[in-house]
Design a protein around this motif. Structure first.
Motif, PDB file in Angstrom:
ATOM      1  N   GLY A  91       0.876  -1.364   0.049  1.00  0.00           N
ATOM      2  CA  GLY A  91       0.082  -0.149  -0.206  1.00  0.00           C
ATOM      3  C   GLY A  91       0.924   1.355   0.112  1.00  0.00           C
ATOM      4  N   ASN A  92       0.199   2.452   0.087  1.00  0.00           N
ATOM      5  CA  ASN A  92       0.738   3.588  -0.108  1.00  0.00           C
ATOM      6  C   ASN A  92       1.312   4.142   1.105  1.00  0.00           C
ATOM      7  N   ILE A  95       5.169   3.239   2.091  1.00  0.00           N
ATOM      8  CA  ILE A  95       5.975   3.902   1.027  1.00  0.00           C
ATOM      9  C   ILE A  95       6.230   5.581   1.095  1.00  0.00           C
ATOM     10  N   SER A  96       4.975   6.072   1.484  1.00  0.00           N
ATOM     11  CA  SER A  96       5.140   7.802   1.688  1.00  0.00           C
ATOM     12  C   SER A  96       4.230   8.156   2.775  1.00  0.00           C
ATOM     13  N   CYS A  98       1.105   8.823   2.409  1.00  0.00           N
ATOM     14  CA  CYS A  98      -0.023   9.236   1.632  1.00  0.00           C
ATOM     15  C   CYS A  98      -0.804  10.154   2.563  1.00  0.00           C
ATOM     16  N   VAL A  99      -1.927  10.015   2.510  1.00  0.00           N
ATOM     17  CA  VAL A  99      -2.947  11.067   2.994  1.00  0.00           C
ATOM     18  C   VAL A  99      -2.904  11.227   4.539  1.00  0.00           C
ATOM     19  N   ARG A 102       0.587  14.249   7.147  1.00  0.00           N
ATOM     20  CA  ARG A 102       0.398  15.488   7.092  1.00  0.00           C
ATOM     21  C   ARG A 102       1.090  16.445   8.080  1.00  0.00           C
ATOM     22  N   PRO A 122       2.425  -0.121  -4.608  1.00  0.00           N
ATOM     23  CA  PRO A 122       1.597   1.150  -4.457  1.00  0.00           C
ATOM     24  C   PRO A 122       0.115   0.591  -4.508  1.00  0.00           C
ATOM     25  N   GLY A 123      -0.711   1.708  -4.230  1.00  0.00           N
ATOM     26  CA  GLY A 123      -2.121   1.590  -4.334  1.00  0.00           C
ATOM     27  C   GLY A 123      -2.728   1.608  -2.815  1.00  0.00           C
ATOM     28  N   CYS A 124      -4.160   2.055  -2.906  1.00  0.00           N
ATOM     29  CA  CYS A 124      -4.697   2.327  -1.724  1.00  0.00           C
ATOM     30  C   CYS A 124      -6.111   1.880  -1.850  1.00  0.00           C
TER      31      CYS A 124
ATOM     32  N   PHE B  37      -4.676   3.455 -11.839  1.00  0.00           N
ATOM     33  CA  PHE B  37      -3.993   4.636 -11.847  1.00  0.00           C
ATOM     34  C   PHE B  37      -4.324   5.162 -13.069  1.00  0.00           C
ATOM     35  N   ALA B  57      -4.644  13.378  -1.920  1.00  0.00           N
ATOM     36  CA  ALA B  57      -3.514  12.656  -1.761  1.00  0.00           C
ATOM     37  C   ALA B  57      -2.374  13.633  -1.742  1.00  0.00           C
ATOM     38  N   GLY B  77       2.543   5.482  -5.253  1.00  0.00           N
ATOM     39  CA  GLY B  77       2.946   5.205  -3.815  1.00  0.00           C
ATOM     40  C   GLY B  77       2.390   6.594  -3.080  1.00  0.00           C
ATOM     41  N   HIS B  78       1.843   7.572  -3.789  1.00  0.00           N
ATOM     42  CA  HIS B  78       1.188   8.539  -3.324  1.00  0.00           C
ATOM     43  C   HIS B  78      -0.247   8.542  -3.900  1.00  0.00           C
ATOM     44  N   CYS B  79      -0.547   8.288  -5.135  1.00  0.00           N
ATOM     45  CA  CYS B  79      -2.037   8.024  -5.684  1.00  0.00           C
ATOM     46  C   CYS B  79      -2.729   7.029  -5.068  1.00  0.00           C
ATOM     47  N   ILE B  80      -3.840   7.662  -4.735  1.00  0.00           N
ATOM     48  CA  ILE B  80      -4.803   6.400  -3.823  1.00  0.00           C
ATOM     49  C   ILE B  80      -5.792   5.976  -4.938  1.00  0.00           C
ATOM     50  N   ARG B  81      -5.636   6.129  -6.156  1.00  0.00           N
ATOM     51  CA  ARG B  81      -6.687   5.629  -7.126  1.00  0.00           C
ATOM     52  C   ARG B  81      -8.119   6.062  -6.954  1.00  0.00           C
TER      53      ARG B  81
END
Lengths: 151, 200
Positions: A91-92, A95-96, A98-99, A102, A122-124, B37, B57, B77-81
């Motif tokens: 998942g994201n 890695i980063s 993500c949301v 912040r 990657p993927g959420c 994506f 995101a 890695g940032h995109c949540i689709r």
């Protein structure tokens, strides 16, 4: 290649033991890992088994954006896994962040800061097929001829 | 007795044995309607940045200029689709799954405005945000370092020691003011509504 090594390769290719650890995930990725166990995706047909015990694991699946409670716990858990071992970030979040990454939040991504990560999905959340294909493509790279190549 | 013989014969059939040991479920394919994506279509990007404004995101989508052409780029890695950038894009530059199909069918448009909120207990009226705001600079180039302005057309200005919002609707959501505020007193929130049907 010795006979013993080829025997080990044959056994290891059909016996990948997986442990998963949630270091502060929202549970979405954990549900996708759970879906891999279901008859539709059925990871046991590929020889992947979930034990959730680091002492007998080969692959560690990590979900989540690394909350502060895991600061002193993930590294000992990684050290408990016997060699050859590999960690996969799912998942994201690992890695980063993500949301969740912040200002004024406590998460500390990426997880690769804390333990070595071999693959990132990657993927959420990522699809179960993406998780399965990653483990299957990673396993031969790490486990094949391990005793001969480690020197 | 007959049944036992029948079962032994049945289970010794080579075809049964091979299927028993090599059984696999059908290889799984990603269905065409899966919202993967976002990918680029051949439409031209106009650099309106609607995709970057709607993206939930951080750092997932950036519009960059490569070889003299503006193009949105997705960071895996940032995109949540979530597909919001595809719905927001007025030019249909991005595509994924069947989002473009239902966007056309339902005549879907996203209308976004920005809401500026100033916490007056934290704001010390320094005027940093007012001066940093690129829209403000365009409207009133003579905006001074204290943030006071003689023009009534600016988004916000410092008036009697307090920062006051005058024209919220002119905000483009760049959040430069948030970054320049030392007290985190100013917040820009995005208010989006989805509209169906053709706009009159």
């Amino acid at each position: 290649m010795s006979l013993l090594q080829s025997l080990k390769n044959a056994v290891r290719s059909r016996s990948i033991h997986v442990a998963y650890v949630n270091v502060g995930s929202c549970n979405g990725c954990d549900i996708e890992i759970l879906a891999c166990l279901s008859p539709r995706y059925d990871i046991e047909q590929y020889g992947i088994y979930v034990h959730n015990n680091p002492r007998e694991a080969d692959v560690l699946l990590i979900t989540g954006a690394f909350s502060p409670q895991w600061e002193d716990k993930l590294k000992p858990l990684w050290d408990k896994i016997p060699h050859p071992k590999v960690a996969v970030a799912i998942g994201n979040c690992p890695i980063s962040g993500c949301v969740f990454n912040r200002p004024e939040t406590l998460v500390d991504p990426p997880v690769s800061k804390h333990i070595p990560i071999a693959a990132e999905i990657p993927g959420c959340p990522p699809r179960p097929t993406e998780i399965i294909s990653t483990i299957l493509s990673l396993a031969p790279i790490i486990f094949k001829d391990y005793e001969e190549t480690k020197k | 007795m007959f049944s036992i013989i029948y079962y032994i014969r049945e289970f010794l059939r080579p075809q049964w044995i091979t299927t028993f040991f090599t059984a696999k479920t059908a290889p799984l394919v990603t269905p065409p309607y899966f919202r993967d994506f976002p990918e680029l279509t051949d439409k031209e990007c106009t650099h309106c940045l609607a995709c970057m404004m709607i993206c939930p995101a951080p750092d997932a989508i950036t519009v960059v200029k490569r070889e003299e052409i503006w193009r949105p780029e997705i960071t895996k890695g940032h995109c949540i689709r979530c597909g919001l950038c595809i719905e927001a894009c007025p030019e249909d530059v991005l595509t994924s799954g069947r989002i473009l199909a239902y966007k056309k069918e339902e005549e879907l448009t996203l209308k976004g405005t920005f809401h500026i909120e100033i916490d007056q207990s934290k704001c010390m009226g320094c005027g940093n945000c007012t001066v940093a705001c690129p829209v403000n600079r365009e409207i009133d180039p003579s905006l001074r370092s204290s943030g006071t302005s003689s023009s009534g057309e600016v988004i916000m200005r410092v008036d009697t020691g307090q920062n006051k919002v005058l024209h919220e609707e002119k905000c483009t959501g760049c959040k430069t003011c948030e970054e320049s505020c030392s007290n985190q007193a100013i917040r820009v929130a995005r208010v989006v509504e989805a509209l169906q049907g053709v706009e009159e």
